[in-house]
Scaffold this active site. Structure first.
Site, PDB file in Angstrom:
ATOM      1  N   HIS A   5      52.805  84.364  76.757  1.00 42.01           N
ATOM      2  CA  HIS A   5      51.765  85.348  76.419  1.00 42.01           C
ATOM      3  C   HIS A   5      52.170  86.746  76.810  1.00 42.01           C
ATOM      4  O   HIS A   5      51.323  87.611  76.996  1.00 42.01           O
ATOM      5  CB  HIS A   5      50.459  85.015  77.132  1.00 42.01           C
ATOM      6  CG  HIS A   5      49.911  83.690  76.761  1.00 42.01           C
ATOM      7  ND1 HIS A   5      50.271  82.544  77.415  1.00 42.01           N
ATOM      8  CD2 HIS A   5      49.045  83.327  75.787  1.00 42.01           C
ATOM      9  CE1 HIS A   5      49.629  81.524  76.857  1.00 42.01           C
ATOM     10  NE2 HIS A   5      48.889  81.962  75.873  1.00 42.01           N
ATOM     11  N   HIS A  26      51.776  82.164  68.736  1.00 44.19           N
ATOM     12  CA  HIS A  26      52.745  81.154  69.176  1.00 44.19           C
ATOM     13  C   HIS A  26      53.245  80.327  67.998  1.00 44.19           C
ATOM     14  O   HIS A  26      53.793  79.249  68.194  1.00 44.19           O
ATOM     15  CB  HIS A  26      52.103  80.201  70.186  1.00 44.19           C
ATOM     16  CG  HIS A  26      51.438  80.889  71.327  1.00 44.19           C
ATOM     17  ND1 HIS A  26      52.116  81.741  72.152  1.00 44.19           N
ATOM     18  CD2 HIS A  26      50.151  80.861  71.772  1.00 44.19           C
ATOM     19  CE1 HIS A  26      51.270  82.212  73.073  1.00 44.19           C
ATOM     20  NE2 HIS A  26      50.080  81.710  72.855  1.00 44.19           N
TER      21      HIS A  26
END
Ligand SMILES: Nc1ncnc2c1ncn2[C@@H]1O[C@H](COP(=O)(O)OP(=O)(O)O)[C@@H](O)[C@H]1O
Ligand SMILES: Nc1ncnc2c1ncn2[C@@H]1O[C@H](COP(=O)(O)OP(=O)(O)O)[C@@H](O)[C@H]1O
Ligand SMILES: [Mg+2]
Ligand SMILES: [Mg+2]
Ligand SMILES: [Mg+2]
Ligand SMILES: [Mg+2]
Lengths: 204, 333, 333, 204
Positions: free
Chosen positions: B219, B57
């Site tokens: 995700h 991320h």
């Protein structure tokens, strides 16, 4: 044949091999309803377990399971790390410092594992999680360790299969809402795989 | 799989090594377990603000370690929450005696691992508090889900709480503030393509050439629904409307608008979308007082974007504007 | 084509609108013709530094308009150099009477359009100089090519010259400095995937799953050669070696290492590559004194990276460190 | 039929239509050896030319070409904008303020266009650029405008075709080195297309 620390360690090692063999299957299952890491995470965790057990085997069955627990907690991460970690930790506690595993202790350990997972994850049966595999497994009975584990493994796989039509209410799959239906829960599948590996080890 | 990596299993460690080399003036990276900590930590008397989560991320969270933001970050494996020992190690390296605030994105894995760490830390006598970030309106917050995910809003919480901690605010104030920001932040995201996790090797999901995922997380989880590909105006409206009606945001609200790239969407498209969002808000009479545009909470190379709105008050504006000096966010310092 | 856009023909104008809204404190955007100018321009007595080029390389150039860097940028259509009237318009809005320096990336289109503009401006009495940036070692600089392309090094030239102009350096000094930076900068890039130009609608080239383009530019032009996909260590070596041997860079050189994402490569991979490059340089005894890591000179959503090395001296270090406040680069201000 | 400003404007409009019809072809050609914008850029530029001519037509052939030149310079960008802009500007200058185009003026205009492109771009024949199409076109002779343009168009297309095996030495294609061989140069192709459109207009 008495089930001492060495036998338990051997069973854990064969479970580790099973996870390695099924790593990609668990990744695929988790890709469908989650983030695709379940197989990788368990495989990484059990890889460290394997390395630790190959170095030295603790003295009691309980100590072996405790080593598994702390290793999984420290190395897996994600949801499965703490959940399986707790399961093995509670099972280890149930075994106390007995030098051999007995049928009674095994039943107690399976129940303790389930209650640990439920305490941590707060999932109920039907939420489409590993609890759906572990709950029926913890009801398994029998007179020998091999019998109990065989029954537990079969029950866990049936429980895992039962997750397919369910809509997930816990874990990452719950974000999908209705779209989670039609898929096998990866954690339920890995629970069945682990118990199946233990059963096989007990039967040989 | 086409990636600039060596062994998939080594990606996180090697990336951390690069982060540590690139920003040695700001942070230091520890290994075994992996942690990213401020170079000047621990700072005695300062509340330590610690976050973490799966890798992939970036710049979240390691890129936000530095003055006025995080004291430490715990990077897990790709898309996998960190382990308790990482969190304990990070806390032990940054605890300045004034307490520790854990900022945790709401995912089962993150919650469980931070919870375990927090218990162990509390047992050692550390005054540790946890605030859970759950800004994603795509997920229904009900008994029947794991609750809303923590997504783009995480940056805003980390910046604002980090600023307060830097000024010397106590643990109670920092905790309260984190809850205020969480309560006033809403996000929603979408994707045009899927990310490929290194250890998986192929895309997390497959989308047709004319499809997009709406209500996506960060995700590679599939989104809430698959829709026909819309144009930018349609995409922005599809994100903005559920956000606005959720809090709800109302006329005359002062807001911070954060237009986030999921990683693979180029800035050209991101600014285009940002402009549409700002104009749409202006038409509704909502005042955009602060803006953030860029790839800050990403999902590897996923193409897509999210919008985050934070309802501001004078205190939040002041803390947002306060100096920050991290690899990814820097002003006034 | 999957993009967050409306009509392909409107992409640049709509993206500029978003840029202008997002950074109204720093810059203003003009249309017809399109220009991005510092909000406080013209600054009397300051040399105006102006650049420009095709769009699709964001944040280059519009994201570098602001204090301590560019006074104006001229964004052309996607991957198409701007027109003379854009350049004239930009210059007329920022000319503070101390002369204008045009920083031009070496492409035939850019050269011709800036040349035309420069002639017209000179005819109007503006003291205008042009420095051409050609840092790409992938292209042989010979009579038989259009010469080396301007790529990643552009950011370094713009930052350093912008800093000098901000301090009040005269046009001669700024021009000389730009030439010094160009002379000491070398870059090379590679790609794993091709960008898709909005008005074209499909990828600029096609690469097999196990192929990469090495010596790629930033316009989706195919690279110098196609090679089997290498791992990160191989990729970095393949970029670094031709750069090092070109200037050549030698032991004890002090350098700035710029690890650039072509847009679609995530930060996780970029930091990983940066670490490998820094370690490789350290092993060769070359001192990496300044670093820049991020997507600064991009090619839409292309996955890939470039490395740029700049040989530093004290003056260049000082100017690199000088305050800069633009949308994409900010420190000390 | 005298060739006044209106006829020249009509020829330019039909050239604009040709560019629109071949936009995608030119994009594809430029994708192979360049950056894929040649068709789009010319189409955008000639779109503005069309709009301008539809509003009002300048008084002389030279003024029409000058309008084309300034519009292309202001709206196209890239390499082709200034190059074609210069070509039309020099051609316009060659026509002066004649109220009608003649065969002699046309020959002069073609030569002026070529020398303008060469002066700006410094390409030689064989460099794989529009110069390879324009050079033979500028040698075209004939007694009527239609004859000259027909010959020029044919020569330009032959010249364009001759670029296929060449290795580019100018423009963006030169970055490709040997890999540029085997592809038709987009600028040479658009030159042939433009001249062909002019020839067709002259023949109707
Ligand atoms: N609250 C919960 N209680 C029990 N099991 C859970 C819970 N949440 C998730 N799980 C189990 O964890 C599995 C996912 O594990 P994993 O993929 O390793 O973690 P993550 O979801 O963090 O990526 C699910 O398939 C499910 O069986
Ligand atoms: N130096 C030059 N002289 C003549 N023609 C050139 C030169 N450089 C490029 N060209 C022509 O320009 C064409 C490319 O135009 P275009 O694609 O519009 O510009 P760009 O290369 O800037 O993208 C080439 O196909 C070639 O014919
Ligand atoms: Mg998972
Ligand atoms: Mg995970
Ligand atoms: Mg171009
Ligand atoms: Mg082109």
């Amino acid at each position: 044949m008495p089930c001492d620390a060495k036998s338990v360690a051997a069973a854990v090692l064969s479970a580790a091999d099973t996870i390695t063999a099924h790593r990609d299957e668990l990744v695929r299952l988790d890709q469908a309803v989650g983030d695709g890491d379940h197989g990788e995470n368990l495989n990484r965790g059990f890889g460290f377990v394997r390395a630790a057990l190959e170095k030295s085997i603790p003295d009691t069955p309980g100590a072996v399971l405790k080593l598994v627990a702390t290793t999984l907690i420290a190395k897996v991460g994600g949801a499965a790390g703490p959940l399986y970690g707790t399961a093995f930790l509670r099972a280890a506690t149930a075994l106390g410092d007995a030098s051999e595993l007995t049928a009674d202790l095994l039943v107690a350990a399976l129940r303790a594992a389930l209650s640990g997972v439920v305490a941590r994850g707060k999932a109920e049966p039907g939420d489409k999680t590993m609890v759906d595999a572990l709950t029926p497994a913890a009801d398994a009975t029998g007179t020998t360790i091999a019998d109990i584990l065989t029954a537990a493994a079969a029950a866990a796989q049936a429980g895992a299969d039962s997750t397919v039509p369910l809509v997930a209410r816990k874990g990452r799959a719950s974000y999908l809402g209705e779209r989670s239906a039609g898929h096998l829960d990866p954690g339920a599948r890995s629970t069945a795989l682990l118990l199946n590996a233990f059963a096989k080890a007990a039967n040989t | 799989m086409k990636k600039i990596i060596n062994e998939p299993a080594d990606v996180v460690v090697e990336a951390l090594r690069g982060l540590g080399l690139a920003h040695a003036d700001l942070l230091r990276v520890g290994f075994d377990p992996e942690v990213v900590v401020r170079v000047d930590a621990p700072r005695p008397g300062k509340v330590a603000v610690v976050s973490g989560g799966g890798s992939g991320h970036e710049p979240l969270h390691g890129g936000f370690v530095g003055r006025g933001m995080l004291d430490a970050a715990c990077p897990g494996a790709v898309f996998t929450s960190p382990t308790p020992d990482q969190i304990q190690a990070a806390v032990s390296q940054v605890d300045g005696g004034a307490g520790v605030l854990l900022l945790v994105k709401n995912y089962t894995g993150d919650i469980l691992n931070f919870e375990t760490a927090a218990e162990l830390l509390a047992a050692e006598g550390v005054d540790v508090r946890t605030v859970v970030i759950d800004d994603d309106v795509a997920v229904q917050d009900s008994l029947y889900t794991a609750g809303r995910r923590g997504v783009g809003g995480t940056v805003l919480v980390e910046k604002i709480v980090g600023a307060a901690a830097e000024e010397g605010a106590g643990l109670d104030v920092c905790e309260r503030l984190a809850r205020v920001v969480v309560a006033n932040t809403r996000s929603m995201g979408m994707a045009l393509t899927a990310p490929t996790v290194p250890h998986v090797g192929d895309p997390s999901f497959t989308l047709g050439a004319d499809e997009m995922e709406v209500g996506i997380g960060i995700h590679g989880e599939p989104g809430r629904r698959r829709e026909p590909l819309a144009d930018a105006t349609g995409i922005v409206a599809g994100l903005l409307d559920p956000i606005l009606s959720d809090l709800p945001f109302t006329v005359e609200d002062r807001i911070l608008l954060f237009t986030n790239s999921m990683g693979g969407t180029p800035l050209l498209e991101l600014y285009l979308a940002h402009g549409i969002a700002e104009e749409a808000l202006a038409r509704k009479g909502i005042r955009v007082e602060r803006k953030l545009v860029g790839p800050y909470v990403t999902s590897l190379e996923m193409q897509g974007m999210s919008l985050t709105l934070l309802r501001l008050d004078d205190e939040l504006v002041r803390l947002w504007d306060a100096p920050v000096h991290t690899p990814a966010l820097r002003w006034g310092a």
